[in-house]
Design a protein around this motif. Sequence first.
Motif, PDB file in Angstrom:
ATOM      1  N   ARG A  20      -6.286  -5.011  -8.064  1.00 27.94           N
ATOM      2  CA  ARG A  20      -7.656  -4.799  -7.446  1.00 27.94           C
ATOM      3  C   ARG A  20      -7.820  -3.284  -7.191  1.00 27.94           C
ATOM      4  O   ARG A  20      -6.665  -2.609  -7.092  1.00 27.94           O
ATOM      5  N   LYS A  66     -13.490   2.239   8.444  1.00 24.39           N
ATOM      6  CA  LYS A  66     -13.936   1.547   7.193  1.00 24.39           C
ATOM      7  C   LYS A  66     -15.417   1.996   7.063  1.00 24.39           C
ATOM      8  O   LYS A  66     -15.855   2.558   6.005  1.00 24.39           O
ATOM      9  N   TYR A  89      -5.314 -10.229   3.611  1.00 25.50           N
ATOM     10  CA  TYR A  89      -4.616  -8.830   3.950  1.00 25.50           C
ATOM     11  C   TYR A  89      -3.438  -9.273   4.699  1.00 25.50           C
ATOM     12  O   TYR A  89      -3.137 -10.035   5.420  1.00 25.50           O
ATOM     13  N   PHE A  94       0.751  -1.294   0.040  1.00 22.95           N
ATOM     14  CA  PHE A  94       0.133   0.064   0.095  1.00 22.95           C
ATOM     15  C   PHE A  94       0.927   1.392  -0.124  1.00 22.95           C
ATOM     16  O   PHE A  94       0.512   2.336  -0.583  1.00 22.95           O
ATOM     17  N   ASN A 104     -11.290  -8.966   1.914  1.00 20.07           N
ATOM     18  CA  ASN A 104     -10.112  -7.945   1.074  1.00 20.07           C
ATOM     19  C   ASN A 104      -8.946  -9.025   0.579  1.00 20.07           C
ATOM     20  O   ASN A 104      -8.328  -9.591   1.600  1.00 20.07           O
ATOM     21  N   PHE A 146     -13.870  -2.958  -2.696  1.00 23.76           N
ATOM     22  CA  PHE A 146     -12.760  -3.646  -3.930  1.00 23.76           C
ATOM     23  C   PHE A 146     -13.345  -4.377  -5.062  1.00 23.76           C
ATOM     24  O   PHE A 146     -14.160  -5.091  -4.831  1.00 23.76           O
ATOM     25  N   TYR A 190     -15.334  -5.057   7.008  1.00 23.76           N
ATOM     26  CA  TYR A 190     -16.339  -4.818   5.776  1.00 23.76           C
ATOM     27  C   TYR A 190     -17.604  -5.166   6.283  1.00 23.76           C
ATOM     28  O   TYR A 190     -18.481  -5.386   5.295  1.00 23.76           O
ATOM     29  N   SER A 239      -5.693   2.717  -5.302  1.00 21.75           N
ATOM     30  CA  SER A 239      -4.736   1.268  -4.720  1.00 21.75           C
ATOM     31  C   SER A 239      -5.327   1.268  -3.274  1.00 21.75           C
ATOM     32  O   SER A 239      -6.012   0.189  -3.134  1.00 21.75           O
ATOM     33  N   GLN A 240      -4.587   2.026  -2.415  1.00 20.57           N
ATOM     34  CA  GLN A 240      -4.992   1.777  -1.153  1.00 20.57           C
ATOM     35  C   GLN A 240      -6.490   1.999  -0.588  1.00 20.57           C
ATOM     36  O   GLN A 240      -6.991   2.910  -1.334  1.00 20.57           O
ATOM     37  N   GLY A 241      -7.086   1.133   0.099  1.00 17.49           N
ATOM     38  CA  GLY A 241      -8.328   1.200   0.410  1.00 17.49           C
ATOM     39  C   GLY A 241      -8.727   2.406   1.366  1.00 17.49           C
ATOM     40  O   GLY A 241      -8.897   2.229   2.482  1.00 17.49           O
TER      41      GLY A 241
HETATM   42  N1  GLN Z   1      -6.948  -1.784   4.265  1.00 17.48           N
HETATM   43  C1  GLN Z   1      -6.372  -0.958   3.463  1.00 17.48           C
HETATM   44  C2  GLN Z   1      -6.356  -1.740   1.895  1.00 17.48           C
HETATM   45  O1  GLN Z   1      -6.616  -2.991   1.862  1.00 17.48           O
HETATM   46  C3  GLN Z   1      -4.788  -0.772   3.477  1.00 17.48           C
HETATM   47  C4  GLN Z   1      -4.439  -0.070   4.978  1.00 17.48           C
HETATM   48  C5  GLN Z   1      -3.028  -0.038   4.684  1.00 17.48           C
HETATM   49  O2  GLN Z   1      -2.185   0.652   4.065  1.00 17.48           O
HETATM   50  N2  GLN Z   1      -2.253  -0.775   5.892  1.00 17.48           N
HETATM   51  O3  GLN Z   1      -6.151  -1.340   1.141  1.00 17.48           O
END
Ligand code: GLN
Length: 396
Positions: free
Chosen positions: A376, A247, A136, A31, A185, A331, A216, A47-49
Motif C-alpha cells: 500500500r 484526514k 484498519y 505504521f 483503507n 492509498f 475518507y 507508508s503511514q497515511g
Molecule cells: N490511518 C493511517 C494509515 O492507515 C495510520 C494512522 C496510525 O498510524 N495509527 O496509514
Amino acid sequence: MSVIKIITFTTMDYNQYKRASKLPDVKTTIFTTVGNLARKHAALDLSQGFPNFKADEKLISLVNDALINGHNQYAPMQGYFSLREIISEKIASLHQRTYSPADEVTITVGATQAIFTAITAFINKGDEVIIIKPAYDCYEPAITLNGGIPVYVQLDAPDYKIDWSAFENKITDKTKMVILNTPHNPTGTVLTKSDMEELERILKPTNIILLSDEVYEHITFDGQVHESASKFPDLASRSFVCASFGKTFHVTGWKIGYCVAPAELMAEFRKVHQFAVFCVDHPVQRAMADYLKHPSHYLDLNNFYQEKRDFFLNGLKSSKFKFKPSLGTYFQLLDYTNISKEEDEDISRRIIIENGLASIPISSFNVDNRNDFMLRFCFAKKKETLEKAVEILCKL
Ligand code: GLN
Ligand code: PMP
C-alpha cells in the motif's frame, strides 16, 4: 573518571502481568514499525497515511485566533456547540439526515477515539463483532479489550468485493455490532448504493449496531459517490458514523474528529467519552467551526486527490506493478507478483533498505496475515515526492 552504576531492583513480578496481558498477540503497529525503519534508512515515506504538504494557512490562522482570543480552557464535554451545529448542517445537506447538535453529535480525539468509545460503550463479554478484512488495525484490540469476539469476513484480491451472502452467514444471535469502512483503507474500494441497501436489508430484522468508519468520506474518484450510512434510514437508526478532520484537512497530528448517532445510542457513548477524555482541544474546535462554513474546503478534496492519484498511476504505467486504480482514500495498492514472490513484509523491508522507499505490507490487515502480494502506497504527497517514488518503483 567517575562511573555511574545504575542499580535496578524491584519486588514486582512483571512476568505475571506479561502472562496475563489483555492483548497478548498485539505488537507495535505496522505504521510505527515501518515508519521507524523508513527514518532509520532515510527512505521516502509513502507508508503511514499522512500528507507531507502544509495545511491551509486560513485554518492555521483560525487556530491562532482562537488561542489568542483566550479559548484555552475546557470545551464542553460533547464538543463546542457551534461546531456540532455546523457538522449537523453539513450532514443534512450532503446526506439528507438531520442529527440533533445537542444529543446526536460528539466531537472526539480523532476517529480512533470515536471507534474505541463506541465499541467500549456497547461490547460486553462474549459479544460478536463482524469485521470485514483487510481492516484498519484499531478495531480488533478495542473489541478484545472489552471481552468481545471479532468475527471475520475476509475479502479477496484484486477486487476486494463484499459477498453479502457470506457476510449474512456470519451473523449469529451473539452478533452485537458490524464495523464497516468506506472508502476503504487499505484497498481503495468504495461501497455502492446497492452494497448499502444489501447491508440495510440484512441488518433490518436485527438489533445489530453498525459502526461506520467514514474517515475518507471526501476522498473519492472517477465520479464515485460516498454512500454514508447516514443516508439510509434503517442503517442510520442503528449507526455510529465516524469522521476525521485530521484526514479531511491535512492535519492528522491534530487528532480531532467526530461521530454522530441517534440520541439513544449517543447517550451511552457519552457515558464513556466523558470519562475517557471528557473533551477535545478547544481552540482547534473553534477553528474548525469557522473553517467548515465554506463547503469548498471539503468538497474540493476529490479533485485535489484525484490529480495526485492520476499523477502517481500515470508514472507507474511503465513499471512492472499491476494495479486497479484506487476509487477512494489516498492509498493505492500495487501488486508486485511480476517483480518477486517474496512475502509482502520482506519486500516492503527490502525496498526501504535497498531502494529508499517505504510502503505498508497489507498482510497486517488480513486474517492470519494472509499475503496478497500487495503493497500500500500513500499518495497524499507533494508532486516532487511522488515523482521520486515513481522513479524508484519503475526501476524495480
Ligand atoms: N490511518 C493511517 C494509515 O492507515 C495510520 C494512522 C496510525 O498510524 N495509527 O496509514
Ligand atoms: N479509520 C481509518 C480507516 C483510518 O485510516 C484512520 C487513520 N486515519 C482512522 C480510522 C483514524 O483516524 P484519526 O487519525 O482521526 O484517529
